[in-house]
Design a protein around this motif. Structure first.
Motif, PDB file in Angstrom:
ATOM      1  N   LEU A 285       0.847  -1.190   0.000  1.00 12.64           N
ATOM      2  CA  LEU A 285       0.000   0.000   0.000  1.00 12.64           C
ATOM      3  C   LEU A 285       0.883   1.240   0.000  1.00 12.64           C
ATOM      4  O   LEU A 285       1.908   1.280   0.682  1.00 12.64           O
ATOM      5  N   TYR A 286       0.438   2.267  -0.745  1.00 13.57           N
ATOM      6  CA  TYR A 286       1.162   3.531  -0.851  1.00 13.57           C
ATOM      7  C   TYR A 286       0.211   4.675  -0.516  1.00 13.57           C
ATOM      8  O   TYR A 286      -0.959   4.652  -0.909  1.00 13.57           O
ATOM      9  N   GLN A 287       0.719   5.671   0.222  1.00 15.72           N
ATOM     10  CA  GLN A 287      -0.096   6.837   0.579  1.00 15.72           C
ATOM     11  C   GLN A 287       0.749   8.100   0.429  1.00 15.72           C
ATOM     12  O   GLN A 287       1.893   8.137   0.882  1.00 15.72           O
ATOM     13  N   SER A 288       0.188   9.122  -0.232  1.00 15.96           N
ATOM     14  CA  SER A 288       0.962  10.348  -0.479  1.00 15.96           C
ATOM     15  C   SER A 288       0.831  11.324   0.679  1.00 15.96           C
ATOM     16  O   SER A 288      -0.243  11.486   1.265  1.00 15.96           O
ATOM     17  N   ASN A 289       1.948  11.973   0.989  1.00 19.86           N
ATOM     18  CA  ASN A 289       2.010  12.957   2.065  1.00 19.86           C
ATOM     19  C   ASN A 289       2.496  14.296   1.528  1.00 19.86           C
ATOM     20  O   ASN A 289       3.601  14.405   0.989  1.00 19.86           O
ATOM     21  N   ARG A 290       1.637  15.319   1.694  1.00 21.27           N
ATOM     22  CA  ARG A 290       1.942  16.668   1.215  1.00 21.27           C
ATOM     23  C   ARG A 290       2.521  17.482   2.365  1.00 21.27           C
ATOM     24  O   ARG A 290       1.878  17.676   3.393  1.00 21.27           O
ATOM     25  N   GLY A 291       3.729  17.945   2.173  1.00 26.75           N
ATOM     26  CA  GLY A 291       4.479  18.627   3.228  1.00 26.75           C
ATOM     27  C   GLY A 291       5.773  17.868   3.420  1.00 26.75           C
ATOM     28  O   GLY A 291       6.872  18.386   3.205  1.00 26.75           O
ATOM     29  N   ALA A 292       5.636  16.598   3.772  1.00 28.71           N
ATOM     30  CA  ALA A 292       6.805  15.714   3.783  1.00 28.71           C
ATOM     31  C   ALA A 292       7.234  15.420   2.355  1.00 28.71           C
ATOM     32  O   ALA A 292       8.402  15.126   2.091  1.00 28.71           O
ATOM     33  N   ASN A 293       6.275  15.505   1.414  1.00 28.74           N
ATOM     34  CA  ASN A 293       6.521  15.246  -0.013  1.00 28.74           C
ATOM     35  C   ASN A 293       7.116  13.853  -0.228  1.00 28.74           C
ATOM     36  O   ASN A 293       8.175  13.676  -0.835  1.00 28.74           O
ATOM     37  N   THR A 294       6.376  12.879   0.286  1.00 24.81           N
ATOM     38  CA  THR A 294       6.797  11.488   0.213  1.00 24.81           C
ATOM     39  C   THR A 294       5.616  10.587  -0.111  1.00 24.81           C
ATOM     40  O   THR A 294       4.455  10.977   0.030  1.00 24.81           O
ATOM     41  N   LEU A 295       5.944   9.371  -0.534  1.00 26.42           N
ATOM     42  CA  LEU A 295       4.986   8.274  -0.531  1.00 26.42           C
ATOM     43  C   LEU A 295       5.366   7.345   0.611  1.00 26.42           C
ATOM     44  O   LEU A 295       6.497   6.857   0.676  1.00 26.42           O
ATOM     45  N   ALA A 296       4.430   7.127   1.538  1.00 22.54           N
ATOM     46  CA  ALA A 296       4.627   6.121   2.574  1.00 22.54           C
ATOM     47  C   ALA A 296       4.360   4.752   1.959  1.00 22.54           C
ATOM     48  O   ALA A 296       3.406   4.581   1.206  1.00 22.54           O
ATOM     49  N   ILE A 297       5.217   3.785   2.281  1.00 22.57           N
ATOM     50  CA  ILE A 297       5.113   2.440   1.712  1.00 22.57           C
ATOM     51  C   ILE A 297       4.875   1.442   2.834  1.00 22.57           C
ATOM     52  O   ILE A 297       5.616   1.398   3.811  1.00 22.57           O
ATOM     53  N   PHE A 298       3.823   0.620   2.681  1.00 24.38           N
ATOM     54  CA  PHE A 298       3.480  -0.394   3.673  1.00 24.38           C
ATOM     55  C   PHE A 298       3.373  -1.756   3.009  1.00 24.38           C
ATOM     56  O   PHE A 298       2.860  -1.877   1.888  1.00 24.38           O
ATOM     57  N   ALA A 299       3.814  -2.788   3.729  1.00 25.69           N
ATOM     58  CA  ALA A 299       3.516  -4.163   3.342  1.00 25.69           C
ATOM     59  C   ALA A 299       2.179  -4.543   3.969  1.00 25.69           C
ATOM     60  O   ALA A 299       1.882  -4.162   5.101  1.00 25.69           O
ATOM     61  N   ILE A 300       1.363  -5.279   3.209  1.00 27.35           N
ATOM     62  CA  ILE A 300       0.044  -5.695   3.683  1.00 27.35           C
ATOM     63  C   ILE A 300       0.107  -7.158   4.102  1.00 27.35           C
ATOM     64  O   ILE A 300       0.477  -8.034   3.303  1.00 27.35           O
ATOM     65  N   GLY A 301      -0.253  -7.431   5.357  1.00 22.86           N
ATOM     66  CA  GLY A 301      -0.238  -8.795   5.862  1.00 22.86           C
ATOM     67  C   GLY A 301      -1.454  -9.592   5.417  1.00 22.86           C
ATOM     68  O   GLY A 301      -2.416  -9.044   4.869  1.00 22.86           O
ATOM     69  N   SER A 302      -1.435 -10.895   5.656  1.00 24.16           N
ATOM     70  CA  SER A 302      -2.564 -11.754   5.288  1.00 24.16           C
ATOM     71  C   SER A 302      -3.823 -11.395   6.061  1.00 24.16           C
ATOM     72  O   SER A 302      -4.937 -11.708   5.631  1.00 24.16           O
ATOM     73  N   ASP A 303      -3.651 -10.710   7.210  1.00 18.82           N
ATOM     74  CA  ASP A 303      -4.785 -10.249   8.006  1.00 18.82           C
ATOM     75  C   ASP A 303      -5.210  -8.824   7.657  1.00 18.82           C
ATOM     76  O   ASP A 303      -6.081  -8.250   8.317  1.00 18.82           O
ATOM     77  N   GLY A 304      -4.584  -8.261   6.611  1.00 19.44           N
ATOM     78  CA  GLY A 304      -4.913  -6.908   6.186  1.00 19.44           C
ATOM     79  C   GLY A 304      -4.136  -5.817   6.891  1.00 19.44           C
ATOM     80  O   GLY A 304      -4.170  -4.661   6.452  1.00 19.44           O
ATOM     81  N   LYS A 305      -3.455  -6.145   7.966  1.00 21.92           N
ATOM     82  CA  LYS A 305      -2.730  -5.133   8.732  1.00 21.92           C
ATOM     83  C   LYS A 305      -1.474  -4.667   7.999  1.00 21.92           C
ATOM     84  O   LYS A 305      -0.962  -5.352   7.105  1.00 21.92           O
ATOM     85  N   LEU A 306      -0.991  -3.498   8.393  1.00 20.43           N
ATOM     86  CA  LEU A 306       0.091  -2.829   7.683  1.00 20.43           C
ATOM     87  C   LEU A 306       1.395  -2.847   8.476  1.00 20.43           C
ATOM     88  O   LEU A 306       1.393  -2.704   9.699  1.00 20.43           O
ATOM     89  N   THR A 307       2.495  -2.993   7.731  1.00 20.00           N
ATOM     90  CA  THR A 307       3.838  -2.869   8.299  1.00 20.00           C
ATOM     91  C   THR A 307       4.607  -1.864   7.446  1.00 20.00           C
ATOM     92  O   THR A 307       4.707  -2.041   6.224  1.00 20.00           O
ATOM     93  N   LYS A 308       5.141  -0.831   8.072  1.00 19.69           N
ATOM     94  CA  LYS A 308       5.843   0.215   7.320  1.00 19.69           C
ATOM     95  C   LYS A 308       7.109  -0.346   6.677  1.00 19.69           C
ATOM     96  O   LYS A 308       7.912  -1.018   7.326  1.00 19.69           O
ATOM     97  N   VAL A 309       7.264  -0.053   5.397  1.00 18.23           N
ATOM     98  CA  VAL A 309       8.445  -0.476   4.645  1.00 18.23           C
ATOM     99  C   VAL A 309       9.418   0.678   4.475  1.00 18.23           C
ATOM    100  O   VAL A 309      10.631   0.500   4.538  1.00 18.23           O
ATOM    101  N   GLY A 310       8.888   1.889   4.261  1.00 19.15           N
ATOM    102  CA  GLY A 310       9.766   3.036   4.073  1.00 19.15           C
ATOM    103  C   GLY A 310       9.005   4.245   3.570  1.00 19.15           C
ATOM    104  O   GLY A 310       7.774   4.236   3.472  1.00 19.15           O
ATOM    105  N   ASP A 311       9.766   5.302   3.250  1.00  8.06           N
ATOM    106  CA  ASP A 311       9.217   6.541   2.705  1.00  8.06           C
ATOM    107  C   ASP A 311      10.028   6.907   1.471  1.00  8.06           C
ATOM    108  O   ASP A 311      11.262   6.953   1.527  1.00  8.06           O
ATOM    109  N   GLN A 312       9.342   7.173   0.367  1.00 12.10           N
ATOM    110  CA  GLN A 312      10.014   7.546  -0.876  1.00 12.10           C
ATOM    111  C   GLN A 312       9.795   9.021  -1.162  1.00 12.10           C
ATOM    112  O   GLN A 312       8.658   9.452  -1.371  1.00 12.10           O
TER     113      GLN A 312
END
Length: 373
Positions: A285-312
């Protein structure tokens, strides 16, 4: 030239086109800093480059776009229209991707900022940010828009007095089964759920009419996991994401995780989150952040929950909407304040991104989509 030779040459031509990897993209903009309206590009997948092929005049900020399921028509909200708002329809030339204006209609509310088309191609749903309402417009058989057949006015305020002073409907997202539309109101901190009548182009509150998030979060954009079991909601004002599960029978949502942080630990400036997308495999999953000017990157688990991978870093200012191409190879980020679209190569195993060095100039770029071809 005999018929056999003509057929052979035509076949060679079509094969060359299929192998060229060129695809059509559309960019919506705000009508500032010289923007002409909607921009049409050809993307070459082999070289990773975008080449302009058309600009379509629209001086009313055609900010957010949607394509008809047939791929024959494109629709834009006209965010800069008068207090009644506006929506436009365009015919798409399938051979070239170029647009031809067809007609426009009112959206029955100021500041329309989002449009989606149901899977039957018979109905458009428009979110009016300024008017705080949802408008439902029938689509004619020729792709043109009819006047609204239904509308829903929201009401309420929220704890953020600057941003939640009155209703601000920010998106309208169709369920994978086309039976429900989910309407986010940034002010009321609710994701409203409506039953869709595709035959009459009308809506009514679902049996479970909404789900609420933490007060002051500011729901914005919403997306479904490819498996249809999970869904994810941008919480604009807190720069977070909510993770939800969905009852396919009733359309009801259940909170799994709320206010999941999207910003890096070291960021201390001002930020608002904007757009959200999941890659075709459903792993990231990717989400855009205005101000930080990044895309947050998450891995999606089999239960739907998110684990942060990084910021681009997005290599631009104020990333709004972004596009993950249908094959999952590239991400295109539209920047409102640096007037550009940047292109990233995506590692499908890790979800991480690499800037290709390609930055395409587009004034006040807001939305980028790819044609169904």
């Amino acid at each position: 030239m005999n018929k056999l030779l003509t057929c052979l040459l035509l076949g060679i031509s079509l094969t060359a086109q299929a192998q060229s990897g060129k695809e059509i993209m559309y960019v919506g903009t705000y009508s500032i800093r010289g923007s002409e309206g909607i921009y049409v590009f050809e993307f070459d997948r082999k070289t990773g480059t975008m080449q302009p092929i058309q600009s379509v005049s629209n001086a009313k900020s055609p900010s957010f776009l949607a394509i008809h399921p047939t791929g024959k028509y494109l629709y834009s909200v006209n965010e800069g229209a008068d207090k009644l708002g506006g929506v436009s329809s365009y015919a798409i030339d399938k051979a070239t991707g170029k647009l031809q204006f067809m007609n426009g209609q009112s959206s029955l509310g100021g500041g329309p900022c989002y449009i989606s088309i149901d899977q039957t191609g018979k109905t458009a749903f428009v979110a009016n940010y300024g008017g705080g309402s949802l408008a439902v417009l029938p689509i004619n058989t020729d792709g043109s828009l009819s006047a609204p057949s239904d509308s829903v006015q929201d009401a309420g305020t929220g704890p953020n007095t600057q941003r939640q002073d009155k209703p601000h409907v920010h998106s309208a997202t169709l369920a994978p089964d086309n039976r429900f539309v989910y309407v986010a109101d940034l002010t009321t901190d609710k994701l409203n759920i409506f039953d869709v009548n595709a035959k009459t182009s009308t809506v009514k509150p679902a049996s479970t009419p909404y789900i609420a998030v933490k007060p002051g979060s500011g729901p914005r954009h919403f997306t479904f996991h490819p498996n249809g079991k999970y869904a994810y909601l941008v919480e604009e004002l807190t720069s977070t994401v909510a993770v939800l599960s969905r009852n396919a029978k009733t359309g009801a949502l259940t909170m799994i995780e709320d206010n999941v942080k999207t910003l890096s630990d070291g960021f201390t400036g001002q930020n608002t989150s904007a757009d959200i997308h999941i890659d075709p495999s459903g792993k990231f999953l990717y989400q855009s952040n205005r101000g930080a000017n990044t895309l947050a990157i998450f891995a999606i688990g089999s239960d739907g929950k998110l684990t942060k991978v990084g910021d681009q870093p997005t290599e631009g200012k104020t990333p709004r909407n972004f596009l993950i191409d249908p094959k999952g190879d590239f991400i295109f980020v539209a920047h409102q304040d640096s007037d550009n679209i940047t292109i990233f190569k995506r590692d499908q195993k890790t979800g991480k991104l690499t800037f290709t060095g390609q930055s395409v100039k587009v004034p006040a770029a807001v939305c980028v989509i790819m044609a169904n071809r």
